[in-house]
Design an enzyme around this catalytic site. Structure first.
Site, PDB file in Angstrom:
ATOM      1  N   ASP A 283      -0.524 -72.975 -66.321  1.00 41.72           N
ATOM      2  CA  ASP A 283      -0.749 -71.533 -66.425  1.00 41.72           C
ATOM      3  C   ASP A 283       0.424 -70.740 -65.849  1.00 41.72           C
ATOM      4  O   ASP A 283       0.894 -69.758 -66.451  1.00 41.72           O
ATOM      5  CB  ASP A 283      -2.030 -71.154 -65.687  1.00 41.72           C
ATOM      6  CG  ASP A 283      -3.275 -71.724 -66.325  1.00 41.72           C
ATOM      7  OD1 ASP A 283      -3.198 -72.171 -67.484  1.00 41.72           O
ATOM      8  OD2 ASP A 283      -4.329 -71.750 -65.660  1.00 41.72           O
TER       9      ASP A 283
ATOM     10  N   SER B  96      -5.555 -74.143 -72.917  1.00 41.48           N
ATOM     11  CA  SER B  96      -5.057 -73.717 -71.607  1.00 41.48           C
ATOM     12  C   SER B  96      -3.639 -73.194 -71.692  1.00 41.48           C
ATOM     13  O   SER B  96      -3.234 -72.360 -70.880  1.00 41.48           O
ATOM     14  CB  SER B  96      -5.101 -74.894 -70.630  1.00 41.48           C
ATOM     15  OG  SER B  96      -6.402 -75.093 -70.141  1.00 41.48           O
TER      16      SER B  96
ATOM     17  N   GLY C 247      -7.856 -69.284 -92.600  1.00 42.87           N
ATOM     18  CA  GLY C 247      -7.602 -68.723 -93.914  1.00 42.87           C
ATOM     19  C   GLY C 247      -7.011 -67.338 -93.777  1.00 42.87           C
ATOM     20  O   GLY C 247      -6.874 -66.816 -92.656  1.00 42.87           O
TER      21      GLY C 247
ATOM     22  N   GLU D 152      -3.580 -77.893 -64.336  1.00 43.17           N
ATOM     23  CA  GLU D 152      -3.940 -76.647 -65.013  1.00 43.17           C
ATOM     24  C   GLU D 152      -3.187 -75.468 -64.418  1.00 43.17           C
ATOM     25  O   GLU D 152      -2.641 -74.622 -65.140  1.00 43.17           O
ATOM     26  CB  GLU D 152      -5.452 -76.434 -64.903  1.00 43.17           C
ATOM     27  CG  GLU D 152      -5.952 -75.137 -65.501  1.00 43.17           C
ATOM     28  CD  GLU D 152      -5.685 -75.057 -66.987  1.00 43.17           C
ATOM     29  OE1 GLU D 152      -4.787 -74.289 -67.385  1.00 43.17           O
ATOM     30  OE2 GLU D 152      -6.362 -75.769 -67.739  1.00 43.17           O
TER      31      GLU D 152
ATOM     32  N   ASP E 168      -0.418 -64.141 -89.311  1.00 41.00           N
ATOM     33  CA  ASP E 168      -1.682 -64.627 -89.862  1.00 41.00           C
ATOM     34  C   ASP E 168      -1.571 -66.133 -90.109  1.00 41.00           C
ATOM     35  O   ASP E 168      -0.658 -66.592 -90.792  1.00 41.00           O
ATOM     36  CB  ASP E 168      -1.995 -63.894 -91.168  1.00 41.00           C
ATOM     37  CG  ASP E 168      -3.396 -64.185 -91.679  1.00 41.00           C
ATOM     38  OD1 ASP E 168      -4.206 -64.763 -90.933  1.00 41.00           O
ATOM     39  OD2 ASP E 168      -3.667 -63.818 -92.844  1.00 41.00           O
ATOM     40  N   ILE E 169      -2.489 -66.894 -89.553  1.00 40.31           N
ATOM     41  CA  ILE E 169      -2.466 -68.354 -89.682  1.00 40.31           C
ATOM     42  C   ILE E 169      -3.514 -68.737 -90.714  1.00 40.31           C
ATOM     43  O   ILE E 169      -4.706 -68.456 -90.537  1.00 40.31           O
ATOM     44  CB  ILE E 169      -2.737 -69.022 -88.323  1.00 40.31           C
ATOM     45  CG1 ILE E 169      -1.636 -68.598 -87.335  1.00 40.31           C
ATOM     46  CG2 ILE E 169      -2.778 -70.537 -88.457  1.00 40.31           C
ATOM     47  CD1 ILE E 169      -1.992 -68.795 -85.900  1.00 40.31           C
TER      48      ILE E 169
ATOM     49  N   ASP F 102     -10.331 -65.510 -89.009  1.00 38.98           N
ATOM     50  CA  ASP F 102     -11.073 -66.766 -89.034  1.00 38.98           C
ATOM     51  C   ASP F 102     -11.373 -67.188 -87.600  1.00 38.98           C
ATOM     52  O   ASP F 102     -10.755 -66.693 -86.647  1.00 38.98           O
ATOM     53  CB  ASP F 102     -10.295 -67.866 -89.762  1.00 38.98           C
ATOM     54  CG  ASP F 102      -8.919 -68.127 -89.173  1.00 38.98           C
ATOM     55  OD1 ASP F 102      -8.844 -68.720 -88.076  1.00 38.98           O
ATOM     56  OD2 ASP F 102      -7.922 -67.738 -89.793  1.00 38.98           O
TER      57      ASP F 102
END
Length: 385
Positions: free
Chosen positions: A138, A311, A364, A134, A346-347, A368
């Site tokens: 990072d 992560s 959408g 991790e 925008d996803i 969201d």
């Protein structure tokens, strides 16, 4: 530039794909095991294993291109990475990563890298190979996005939320204005107390991974004081942007976490109608291990790996804020993107499961749960107006 992984087969389980072979999808494992006790966090890193373990993931140039971010940024910023346990080779592994990609040196000798315990001292916790993965992830993502920033690694004594929270307070006290959190715990009755003690830092960006188990809320991503970061599947394509993103979902039990907090209040800047409390997430970035990122790790590993999970997304967002300049004193940086959502990608596709209302688990147009307002498209969305 390291080449991206391609998803070429349907994933067969929540944790892994079909067995790795030529032209097969990668498979991966959770780096950290599920907590055995309450109020204990787990990291949200997923590492590709097997024959594809050393396959190439996205490098800095890929990520900067995908998110329209400037190269060689971060000068003057201090970004803190807060994790549990010690990664004794963190500085050396980071140096290999940065040299490989031609990034400026970031070591203790140059004054760029500092590692402390949760009290800001040198009594580091015991090593832990799972959390070392991790930490390596990072540090790599912060370096990829903001290579000129100083990096502060604060290692908590354990994965107890109280210890990790103390490490967050220490990071802020030591001057970090940007904090990356790639871990989470089940939201419970202690959430409000922990939130007020450890995460209420006006004028500081705290980017927290939403989690990797699909629909459902984790803490501290559910804190109204942090930037909750969901995850996407990121692939190159022939569009004007050159990339496409969907909400990341491997299956109903693995993918970007999202939902409505059962404990913590809705911040004033969040106005979605289907959740009376805090909604997760706010933003998103690459997280799918099948389109993962390159990481170098020799403690608990033997070189190059591809990693994913939210992560990966949290430090990308923390570092993107650092490129935009320091937040005004007393400000709430999580609110900044809500003032300028048009400055994000925008996803609009992808779902982790079915839920009511649907936007809490299905991407959408507009806001969201899985991807929030979207992913970075330059730095304008991260500036305090």
């Amino acid at each position: 530039m390291r080449r991206p992984l391609a998803l070429t087969a349907v994933l067969l389980t929540a944790l892994a794909a079909a067995p790795a072979h030529a032209h097969a999808a990668p498979r991966w494992v959770r780096t950290c095991t599920a907590p055995a006790r309450a109020d204990t966090a787990s990291c949200n890193a997923l590492r590709v294993v097997g024959a594809t373990a050393a396959a190439d993931g996205y490098g800095p140039a890929d990520l900067l291109a995908a998110y329209g971010l400037p190269a060689d940024g971060g000068e003057g910023a201090t970004i803190a990475v807060v994790d549990a346990y010690d990664h004794p080779r963190a500085e050396a592994d980071l140096d290999v990563y940065r040299r490989h990609y031609g990034l400026p040196a970031c070591t203790a000798d140059t004054g760029c890298f500092r590692k402390t315990d949760q009290r800001g001292g040198t009594r580091l916790p015991r090593g832990n190979t799972a959390w070392a993965g991790e930490i390596a992830l990072d540090l790599a993502m912060v370096s990829a996005i903001a290579p000129r920033a100083r990096i502060l690694l604060v290692e908590a004594d354990s994965a107890a939320v109280g210890n990790l929270g103390t490490a967050v307070n220490t990071a802020v006290a030591l001057g970090a204005q940007y904090v990356s959190i790639s871990w989470g715990a089940a939201e419970n009755a202690n959430a409000a107390d922990y939130d007020s003690r450890y995460f209420d830092h006006p004028g500081t960006v705290i980017a927290a991974a939403s989690g990797d188990a699909g629909y459902g809320v984790n803490f501290p991503a559910s804190s109204p004081h942090v930037v909750a970061v969901g995850g996407t599947t990121l692939r190159p394509d022939g569009s004007p942007r050159g990339w496409t993103e969907t909400a990341w979902a491997t299956g109903p039990d693995e993918g970007t976490a999202s939902g409505c907090s059962g404990r913590l209040p809705k911040p004033a800047w969040q106005t979605d109608p289907g959740c009376a409390r805090r909604t997760v997430a706010d933003l998103a970035a690459v997280a799918d291990p099948a389109t993962g990122v390159a990481v170098y790790q020799t403690y608990g590993g033997n070189g190059w790996y591809t990693y994913g999970g939210t992560s990966a997304a949290a430090p990308v967002i923390a570092a993107a804020y650092a490129l935009a300049g320091p937040p005004p004193p007393g400000s709430d940086p999580a609110s900044f993107p809500y003032r300028n959502p048009a400055a994000l990608h925008d996803i609009t596709t992808g779902a982790t499961t079915t839920c009511t209302p649907a936007y809490l688990c299905t991407a959408g147009p507009g806001y969201d749960g899985p991807t929030g307002l979207g992913s970075p498209n330059g730095t304008a969305a991260f500036r305090g107006l």
